[in-house]
Design a protein around this motif. Structure first.
Motif, short mmCIF file in Angstrom:
data_model
loop_
_atom_site.label_atom_id
_atom_site.label_comp_id
_atom_site.label_asym_id
_atom_site.label_seq_id
_atom_site.Cartn_x
_atom_site.Cartn_y
_atom_site.Cartn_z
N GLU A 88 4.91 0.75 9.94
CA GLU A 88 4.13 -0.22 9.16
C GLU A 88 4.85 -1.57 9.20
N GLU A 92 4.73 -8.78 3.46
CA GLU A 92 5.62 -8.25 2.41
C GLU A 92 4.94 -8.34 1.04
N LYS A 97 1.19 -2.91 0.86
CA LYS A 97 1.95 -1.92 1.61
C LYS A 97 1.70 -0.51 1.06
N MET A 101 0.28 2.46 3.28
CA MET A 101 1.10 3.65 3.47
C MET A 101 0.35 4.91 3.01
N THR A 116 8.61 2.08 7.34
CA THR A 116 8.20 0.79 6.82
C THR A 116 9.22 -0.25 7.25
N THR A 118 9.63 -3.03 5.73
CA THR A 118 9.86 -3.91 4.60
C THR A 118 11.26 -4.52 4.66
N LEU A 126 7.80 2.80 -2.43
CA LEU A 126 6.72 3.05 -1.48
C LEU A 126 6.45 4.55 -1.32
#
Length: 287
Positions: A88, A92, A97, A101, A116, A118, A126
């Motif tokens: 992913e 941000e 997200k 997800m 992720t 991130t 998450l």
């Protein structure tokens, strides 16, 4: 699955980082399914990824004997179902997200690791959105991903051994060096870099030094490769501001809030290299 090589990865999000990660994988011979919600973005991404591949080949970033992987672009997140690993790489935004997800977790079969990209949202946060938290981990790729060999791997509290083995195997195939860190807001790189950029912008706003002088001093005296403000333009000032707000919220430290100069530039649409102007003027909008 543990420790196996990946033949196909899915990258969700065709922005700056999604394009970079895709170019890296393709240049290392891994097939990529690139997903985005916009057909125009995917069309632009195809053209830029070709440029990134040429640049990576010119810079010797890819093995000369390695055949380039195959790129498939799609508007359907359902097309990630057959990938060996899903990455992913959207903006941000914590709530966005989490929704993405959750959708990906419901699409891929058990045993497929979710990554992720991130830059600072805790993996544990998450993980609440996915069906199998043991299969989720963070990999913080830097920009340009095909040139920067080191990546920060974030193991969440629930991340399992099989997922870690598969993710590290993929990163090895991509030629990346890895450092595994524990989960925390901002992890290591963003927790150090983003506040430094924020302070550099405050110094400029106070009139202590120019943008160029700040970067020159950080490069010449402290060895920063490009200087914090040129780095900010590469990250994207909007992405940086979002990451700083998230860091402030999750640490309770208000000094991490983006400074006024940074927020002014974001409001004006001066977002860095991708718009042609940020702390520096690049003369034209970059695709």
């Amino acid at each position: 699955m543990a420790g196996s090589a990946s033949d196909t990865i899915a990258v969700v999000g065709a922005g700056v980082m999604g394009r970079n990660i895709t170019a890296l994988a393709l240049g290392r011979g891994v097939d990529v399914v690139l997903v985005d919600v916009s057909g125009d973005v995917l069309e632009s991404a195809r053209a830029e990824i070709a440029q990134l591949l040429r640049h990576g080949q010119f810079m010797g970033a890819f093995p000369a004997s390695q055949a380039t992987g195959t790129l498939t672009t799609t508007l359907s997140s359902g097309d990630v179902a057959d990938a060996d690993v899903v990455i992913e790489a959207i903006t941000e935004d914590a709530s966005l997200k989490a929704r993405v997800m959750a959708e990906l977790s419901a699409t891929v079969p058990a045993g497929v690791p979710l990554i992720t990209n991130t830059s600072g949202i805790p993996i544990a946060e998450l993980a609440k959105s996915v069906q199998r938290p043991a299969e989720l981990a963070g990999v913080h790729f830097m920009n340009p991903s095909y040139l920067i060999e080191m990546v920060e791997v974030v193991r969440g509290p629930q991340t399992g051994e099989d997922a870690m083995a598969a993710i590290l195997a993929l990163l090895g195939r991509l030629g990346r060096k890895t450092v595994v860190v524990r989960d925390a807001p901002g992890f290591v790189t963003s927790r150090l870099l983003h506040p430094m950029i924020n302070e550099a912008a405050r110094i400029v706003a106070a009139g202590t030094a120019s943008v160029e002088d700040v970067d020159q001093l950080m490069h010449g005296c402290l060895g920063h490769p490009t200087g914090p403000l040129r780095t900010a333009d590469l990250i994207g000032l909007d992405n940086l501001a979002d990451a700083l707000r998230l860091l402030a919220e999750r640490t309770g430290n208000s000094t991490f809030e983006p400074c006024e100069l940074l927020t002014e530039k974001v409001r004006a649409g001066d977002l860095g290299r991708k718009t042609g102007r940020g702390f520096y003027n690049y003369g034209e909008v970059l695709s």
